[in-house]
Design an enzyme around this catalytic site. Structure first.
Site, PDB file in Angstrom:
ATOM      1  N   LYS A 173       0.855  -1.128   0.027  1.00  0.00           N
ATOM      2  CA  LYS A 173      -0.136   0.008   0.019  1.00  0.00           C
ATOM      3  C   LYS A 173       0.907   1.274   0.040  1.00  0.00           C
ATOM      4  O   LYS A 173       1.709   1.326   0.923  1.00  0.00           O
ATOM      5  CB  LYS A 173      -1.009  -0.247   1.227  1.00  0.00           C
ATOM      6  CG  LYS A 173      -1.775   1.321   1.433  1.00  0.00           C
ATOM      7  CD  LYS A 173      -2.802   1.273   2.111  1.00  0.00           C
ATOM      8  CE  LYS A 173      -2.486   1.247   3.631  1.00  0.00           C
ATOM      9  NZ  LYS A 173      -3.943   1.531   4.390  1.00  0.00           N
TER      10      LYS A 173
HETATM   11  C1  R5P Z   1      -3.026   4.716   8.316  1.00  0.00           C
HETATM   12  O1  R5P Z   1      -3.516   4.943   9.341  1.00  0.00           O
HETATM   13  C2  R5P Z   1      -3.530   3.591   7.452  1.00  0.00           C
HETATM   14  O2  R5P Z   1      -2.568   2.899   6.935  1.00  0.00           O
HETATM   15  C3  R5P Z   1      -4.800   3.736   6.454  1.00  0.00           C
HETATM   16  O3  R5P Z   1      -5.240   2.519   6.444  1.00  0.00           O
HETATM   17  C4  R5P Z   1      -4.569   4.366   5.278  1.00  0.00           C
HETATM   18  O4  R5P Z   1      -4.008   5.772   5.398  1.00  0.00           O
HETATM   19  C5  R5P Z   1      -5.840   4.671   4.376  1.00  0.00           C
HETATM   20  O5  R5P Z   1      -6.481   5.663   4.866  1.00  0.00           O
HETATM   21  P1  R5P Z   1      -6.906   6.990   4.232  1.00  0.00           P
HETATM   22  O6  R5P Z   1      -7.540   6.830   3.174  1.00  0.00           O
HETATM   23  O7  R5P Z   1      -7.709   7.835   5.429  1.00  0.00           O
HETATM   24  O8  R5P Z   1      -5.368   7.536   4.412  1.00  0.00           O
END
Ligand code: R5P
Length: 285
Positions: A173
């Site tokens: 990710k």
């Molecule tokens: C961070 O806290 C996490 O990895 C989240 O799952 C990631 O940042 C995705 O969430 P957002 O779309 O709010 O950035």
């Protein structure tokens, strides 16, 4: 790839179109009760059926997700620092593989902080997590977290994503950036894009579209869904890009259409408005 690992991966990245829509609700692990995620149970319930998988911590999974759900869980197993602490990159593995199995995780997830003070610790932890998870056929998702001082550029993100893949991560990710195609091309495993901070809905749809076009398998979106005024309409619009091949205009039109179909909105508009004076009814004498 072993059958179990393949099967779990196919729960996350749908084999029909090789795409993934993950809903991220794991923010509390270092941010505490983030705005609009104060009550995760309320946030998750209406959205669960529209995502392919949910990125969650074990605490929220146990307290706020119905165990009867058929939505696969991507379980965050790293943590150890907070937004007010000394260094966000000082993370360790906090959940055992046995607990991940008990929670029926379809994948385990952790962050690596390439270029930070704790780079070594987090990268070694990733390798160790892959060793343990592969033993049980559980895929590992590596999150390439970006420190304050590191930019979200393709050179840095290519480095971080490639290192994650070299350690054996099955999905990475990361963030969308200029020249995103380069990041994808040099990473041998599927990439999913994090949504990031709340931006206007149309921009978040554009980000989704650009990520897919740039070669990502999908998005792992949190704030841009549940911090939206219309989270269900938003996740459905994002879904129309990820799985329905909508372009940005089509998805944004759908978003507006879904808002109008929102039963809450209908309820509101059918209620009499006490501030409006009542029209006299000519049939009543
Ligand atoms: C961070 O806290 C996490 O990895 C989240 O799952 C990631 O940042 C995705 O969430 P957002 O779309 O709010 O950035």
């Amino acid at each position: 790839m072993d059958w179990g690992l393949k099967n779990r991966l196919s729960n996350i990245i749908k084999p029909q179109d090789n795409r993934a829509l993950m809903l991220a609700v794991d923010h509390g692990y270092f941010l505490g009760p983030t705005e609009k995620l104060e009550n995760p149970r309320k946030v998750i319930a209406p959205l669960l059926k529209y995502c392919d998988s949910l990125m969650v911590t074990r605490g929220i999974q146990r307290t706020s997700v119905p165990a009867t759900t058929s939505t696969p869980m991507v379980l965050r197993v790293s943590g150890g620092s907070s937004i007010i602490g000394e260094d966000l990159s000082q993370e360790d593995i906090t959940v055992s593989i046995q607990d991940a199995i008990r929670l029926n995780a379809s994948a385990v997830a952790m962050s690596i902080f390439v270029g930070s003070k704790y780079e070594h610790q987090t990268i070694v932890n990733l390798g160790k997590l892959v060793n343990k998870a592969e033993k049980y056929g559980i895929p590992v998702l590596a999150v390439t977290a970006v420190g304050k001082e590191l930019g979200k550029d393709s050179r840095y993100l290519s480095l971080a994503c490639r290192i994650a893949a070299e350690q054996g991560a099955h999905i990475v990710k990361t963030y969308y950036c200029d020249n995103f195609e380069k990041v994808v091309q040099s990473c041998p495993v599927p990439i999913i894009v994090a949504g990031g901070k709340k931006i206007p809905e149309r921009d978040a749809l554009q980000l989704t579209y650009d990520s897919i076009k740039g070669g990502a398998v999908g998005v792992d979106m949190g704030r841009n869904i549940w911090q939206s005024e219309h989270p269900v309409a938003m996740i459905k619009a994002v879904r129309s890009i990820v799985h329905g091949n909508s372009n940005v205009d089509q998805a944004y039109d759908l978003y507006k259409q879904f808002i109008n179909e929102d039963p809450k909105k209908k309820q509101k508009s059918s209620k009499p408005n006490p501030s409006k004076p009542k029209k006299p009814n000519p049939s009543k004498k």
